[in-house]
Design a protein around this motif. Structure first.
Motif, PDB file in Angstrom:
ATOM      1  N   ILE A  60      28.691 -41.960  20.228  1.00  0.00           N
ATOM      2  CA  ILE A  60      28.707 -43.217  19.817  1.00  0.00           C
ATOM      3  C   ILE A  60      27.403 -43.637  18.751  1.00  0.00           C
ATOM      4  O   ILE A  60      27.523 -43.988  17.622  1.00  0.00           O
ATOM      5  CB  ILE A  60      28.460 -44.175  20.862  1.00  0.00           C
ATOM      6  N   MET A  61      26.033 -43.236  19.293  1.00  0.00           N
ATOM      7  CA  MET A  61      25.075 -43.560  18.557  1.00  0.00           C
ATOM      8  C   MET A  61      24.590 -42.445  17.682  1.00  0.00           C
ATOM      9  O   MET A  61      23.983 -41.305  18.147  1.00  0.00           O
ATOM     10  CB  MET A  61      23.760 -43.841  19.595  1.00  0.00           C
ATOM     11  N   MET A  62      24.967 -42.705  16.358  1.00  0.00           N
ATOM     12  CA  MET A  62      24.549 -41.720  15.363  1.00  0.00           C
ATOM     13  C   MET A  62      23.980 -42.285  14.003  1.00  0.00           C
ATOM     14  O   MET A  62      24.524 -43.419  13.725  1.00  0.00           O
ATOM     15  CB  MET A  62      25.876 -40.464  15.082  1.00  0.00           C
ATOM     16  N   PRO A  63      23.273 -41.575  13.263  1.00  0.00           N
ATOM     17  CA  PRO A  63      22.748 -42.328  12.118  1.00  0.00           C
ATOM     18  C   PRO A  63      23.953 -42.517  11.066  1.00  0.00           C
ATOM     19  O   PRO A  63      24.987 -41.793  11.020  1.00  0.00           O
ATOM     20  CB  PRO A  63      21.646 -41.404  11.504  1.00  0.00           C
ATOM     21  N   GLY A  64      24.001 -43.493  10.145  1.00  0.00           N
ATOM     22  CA  GLY A  64      25.150 -43.992   9.399  1.00  0.00           C
ATOM     23  C   GLY A  64      26.272 -44.359   9.909  1.00  0.00           C
ATOM     24  O   GLY A  64      26.019 -45.384  10.791  1.00  0.00           O
ATOM     25  N   MET A  65      27.251 -43.703  10.000  1.00  0.00           N
ATOM     26  CA  MET A  65      28.545 -43.911  10.800  1.00  0.00           C
ATOM     27  C   MET A  65      28.305 -44.010  12.289  1.00  0.00           C
ATOM     28  O   MET A  65      28.125 -42.832  12.796  1.00  0.00           O
ATOM     29  CB  MET A  65      29.938 -43.443  10.531  1.00  0.00           C
ATOM     30  N   SER A  66      28.614 -45.097  13.025  1.00  0.00           N
ATOM     31  CA  SER A  66      28.536 -44.971  14.362  1.00  0.00           C
ATOM     32  C   SER A  66      29.870 -44.174  14.856  1.00  0.00           C
ATOM     33  O   SER A  66      30.859 -44.369  14.017  1.00  0.00           O
ATOM     34  CB  SER A  66      28.152 -46.091  15.237  1.00  0.00           C
ATOM     35  N   GLY A  67      29.760 -43.875  16.193  1.00  0.00           N
ATOM     36  CA  GLY A  67      30.954 -43.475  16.649  1.00  0.00           C
ATOM     37  C   GLY A  67      32.258 -44.375  16.688  1.00  0.00           C
ATOM     38  O   GLY A  67      33.449 -44.038  16.430  1.00  0.00           O
ATOM     39  N   TYR A  68      31.717 -45.697  17.050  1.00  0.00           N
ATOM     40  CA  TYR A  68      32.572 -46.829  16.862  1.00  0.00           C
ATOM     41  C   TYR A  68      33.578 -46.817  15.512  1.00  0.00           C
ATOM     42  O   TYR A  68      34.706 -46.757  15.226  1.00  0.00           O
ATOM     43  CB  TYR A  68      32.160 -48.190  17.254  1.00  0.00           C
ATOM     44  N   ASP A  96      30.203 -51.364  26.737  1.00  0.00           N
ATOM     45  CA  ASP A  96      30.623 -50.249  25.694  1.00  0.00           C
ATOM     46  C   ASP A  96      31.761 -49.534  25.843  1.00  0.00           C
ATOM     47  O   ASP A  96      32.511 -49.238  25.064  1.00  0.00           O
ATOM     48  CB  ASP A  96      29.136 -49.455  25.932  1.00  0.00           C
ATOM     49  N   GLU A  97      31.962 -49.290  27.076  1.00  0.00           N
ATOM     50  CA  GLU A  97      33.217 -48.257  27.628  1.00  0.00           C
ATOM     51  C   GLU A  97      34.626 -49.398  27.065  1.00  0.00           C
ATOM     52  O   GLU A  97      35.308 -48.797  26.537  1.00  0.00           O
ATOM     53  CB  GLU A  97      33.258 -47.973  28.744  1.00  0.00           C
ATOM     54  N   GLN A  98      34.495 -50.744  27.328  1.00  0.00           N
ATOM     55  CA  GLN A  98      35.732 -51.587  27.031  1.00  0.00           C
ATOM     56  C   GLN A  98      35.831 -51.451  25.515  1.00  0.00           C
ATOM     57  O   GLN A  98      37.052 -51.535  25.024  1.00  0.00           O
ATOM     58  CB  GLN A  98      35.377 -52.907  27.372  1.00  0.00           C
ATOM     59  N   LEU A  99      34.877 -51.514  24.685  1.00  0.00           N
ATOM     60  CA  LEU A  99      34.769 -51.531  23.210  1.00  0.00           C
ATOM     61  C   LEU A  99      35.513 -50.410  22.830  1.00  0.00           C
ATOM     62  O   LEU A  99      36.290 -50.373  22.028  1.00  0.00           O
ATOM     63  CB  LEU A  99      33.478 -51.713  22.678  1.00  0.00           C
ATOM     64  N   GLY A 100      34.896 -49.317  23.376  1.00  0.00           N
ATOM     65  CA  GLY A 100      35.564 -47.873  22.914  1.00  0.00           C
ATOM     66  C   GLY A 100      36.847 -47.848  23.098  1.00  0.00           C
ATOM     67  O   GLY A 100      37.693 -47.238  22.388  1.00  0.00           O
ATOM     68  N   LEU A 101      37.480 -48.031  24.059  1.00  0.00           N
ATOM     69  CA  LEU A 101      39.013 -47.873  24.517  1.00  0.00           C
ATOM     70  C   LEU A 101      39.747 -49.168  23.780  1.00  0.00           C
ATOM     71  O   LEU A 101      40.877 -48.770  23.501  1.00  0.00           O
ATOM     72  CB  LEU A 101      38.977 -48.290  26.174  1.00  0.00           C
ATOM     73  N   SER A 102      39.002 -50.291  23.520  1.00  0.00           N
ATOM     74  CA  SER A 102      39.873 -51.177  22.596  1.00  0.00           C
ATOM     75  C   SER A 102      40.135 -50.588  21.168  1.00  0.00           C
ATOM     76  O   SER A 102      41.009 -51.085  20.593  1.00  0.00           O
ATOM     77  CB  SER A 102      39.077 -52.660  22.657  1.00  0.00           C
ATOM     78  N   LEU A 103      39.179 -49.547  20.795  1.00  0.00           N
ATOM     79  CA  LEU A 103      39.298 -48.988  19.390  1.00  0.00           C
ATOM     80  C   LEU A 103      40.252 -48.090  19.317  1.00  0.00           C
ATOM     81  O   LEU A 103      40.502 -47.459  18.204  1.00  0.00           O
ATOM     82  CB  LEU A 103      37.876 -48.614  18.985  1.00  0.00           C
ATOM     83  N   GLY A 104      40.762 -47.661  20.533  1.00  0.00           N
ATOM     84  CA  GLY A 104      42.014 -46.591  20.403  1.00  0.00           C
ATOM     85  C   GLY A 104      41.412 -45.270  21.131  1.00  0.00           C
ATOM     86  O   GLY A 104      42.291 -44.233  21.182  1.00  0.00           O
ATOM     87  N   ALA A 105      40.171 -45.213  21.330  1.00  0.00           N
ATOM     88  CA  ALA A 105      39.888 -44.070  22.286  1.00  0.00           C
ATOM     89  C   ALA A 105      40.634 -43.928  23.510  1.00  0.00           C
ATOM     90  O   ALA A 105      41.244 -44.743  24.270  1.00  0.00           O
ATOM     91  CB  ALA A 105      38.504 -43.983  22.765  1.00  0.00           C
ATOM     92  N   VAL A 106      41.001 -42.588  24.185  1.00  0.00           N
ATOM     93  CA  VAL A 106      41.802 -42.220  25.211  1.00  0.00           C
ATOM     94  C   VAL A 106      41.091 -42.450  26.686  1.00  0.00           C
ATOM     95  O   VAL A 106      41.504 -42.345  27.600  1.00  0.00           O
ATOM     96  CB  VAL A 106      42.624 -41.044  25.044  1.00  0.00           C
TER      97      VAL A 106
END
Length: 386
Positions: A60-68, A96-106
């Motif tokens: 998730i935490m990356m420079p530029g585009m985040s994992g989200y 954080d987990e709720q947000l990730g799953l809401s974006l479509g992560a499995v």
């Protein structure tokens, strides 16, 4: 050599920290092939390439585009939205987990990772993906099969209509081009009237197409008229005219019989029945077979009345030459509100150039007339012999 079916699944590992990449690749190396991306932009480029990964492990935490941001982009693209995404991150808060799953992560795995947990989660998601892919492919196969069968049914309907119409045409003084011309006149007239308040609810795209396909059957009932009457070149005697009038009822009954044999009501046969039975009705109620008047006459039959009369007037027959377009227009105009629906006559008058173009496109050639003459002479000899 390993076949495509035996090839290891490909996992795309996305992380900006080399140590994390090395750790995950070491966990995966025995069971999977791996691809690596150190930022979101590179991850999207790989995911959208020709050889797509089977699953993505995404920090998730990356420079530029985040994992989200990467996950959002993947799920918004039809080419990549079905690739399972598992977040692998140090962000361990529930939100954080709720947000990730809401974006479509499995799935969502927090660092530091446990190798058995990572492998188990990946195995589960790839199994689910195989099921999803199988169902998607099956659905696509079924959609393709339905489309194929639908095209076959439509083609069969079209062939059936034209075969029946051609059968009627062989025994009449009209050529096969009469069938083509009248069908196109009906369609052109219907398209002109589709926005008219009186007809808009009825003249949908689907209905207009069905009318176009049904129109060739308007005179199918003529197959039941004796040759000595049907082929008579002069005026009919009163009793002969009464027999000739029955072609409308014979046509409707023939189509109803076909419908009963099918065991279901078919839309294109519904309009074929209306046209065959009602195209000789007149706006003022003086037509046949029922003497219907005004809006009691089906719209389909009213459209055919204009088309059929116009073509009968301008087309040459074996025994006569056709009228000029101008003469035909004068007769139809005189029949406004008497023989024909007034609004349909108005539409016809606005479509004169289109009607002329159709008449020219499907005009009867000298060869057409010669073949028709030979056929009618043969039928006449047989009728006289009997």
């Amino acid at each position: 050599m390993m076949t495509p079916l035996q090839a290891k699944p490909t996992i795309l590992v996305v992380d900006d920290t080399p140590d994390n990449i090395d750790l995950l690749c070491a966990v995966l190396e025995h069971d999977y092939r791996t691809k690596i991306a150190v930022n979101g932009e590179r991850a999207l480029k790989i995911a959208r390439g020709e050889s797509k990964p089977d699953l993505i492990l995404l920090d998730i935490m990356m420079p530029g585009m985040s994992g989200y941001d990467v996950c959002k982009a993947l799920k918004a693209d039809p080419a990549t939205r079905d690739i399972p995404v598992i977040f692998v991150t140090a962000m361990s808060e529930v939100a954080d987990e709720q947000l990730g799953l809401s974006l479509g992560a499995v799935d969502y795995i927090t660092k530091p990772v446990s190798a058995p947990i990572v492998l188990a989660r990946i195995k589960t998601q790839l199994s689910m993906k195989r099921v999803h892919d199988f169902l998607r492919d099956q659905n696509q196969f079924l959609v393709t099969e339905v489309e194929l069968r639908t095209r076959e049914i439509v083609a069969l309907q079209d062939v059936t209509i034209h075969t029946m119409a051609s059968l009627a045409e062989t025994r009449d003084s009209e050529t096969g081009n009469h069938i083509r011309r009248t069908a196109h006149y009906v369609k052109t007239l219907a398209e002109k009237l589709r926005t008219h308040p009186r007809f808009a609810a009825f003249l949908t795209d689907e209905t207009i197409e069905l009318l176009f396909k049904s129109a060739p059957l308007h005179d199918i009932g003529k197959v039941g008229i004796p040759d000595r009457i049907l082929l008579k070149p002069g005026r009919f005697e009163p009793y002969e005219m009464e027999i000739m009038k029955t072609h409308t009822t014979l046509g409707r009954d023939a189509i109803m019989t076909a419908e009963r044999e099918l065991g279901i009501e078919v839309d294109f046969l519904k309009y074929a029945k209306e046209i065959a039975y009602g195209h000789q009705e007149k706006w003022d109620g003086s037509g046949y077979p029922q003497g219907l008047a005004g809006d009691a006459i089906p719209i389909s039959a009213r459209l055919m009345a204009v088309a059929d009369v116009y073509d009968a007037l301008i087309s040459r027959r074996v025994y006569k030459e056709g009228m000029s377009h101008e003469e035909a227009v004068a007769i139809i105009t005189a029949g406004r509100g008497v023989h024909f629906d007034p609004d349909m006559v108005d539409a016809f008058l606005a479509l004169q150039e289109e009607f002329i173009a159709i008449a020219k496109r499907y005009a009867d050639s000298d060869q057409d007339m010669a073949r028709k003459r030979e056929t009618l002479e043969l039928f006449t000899k047989v009728a006289d012999a009997n």
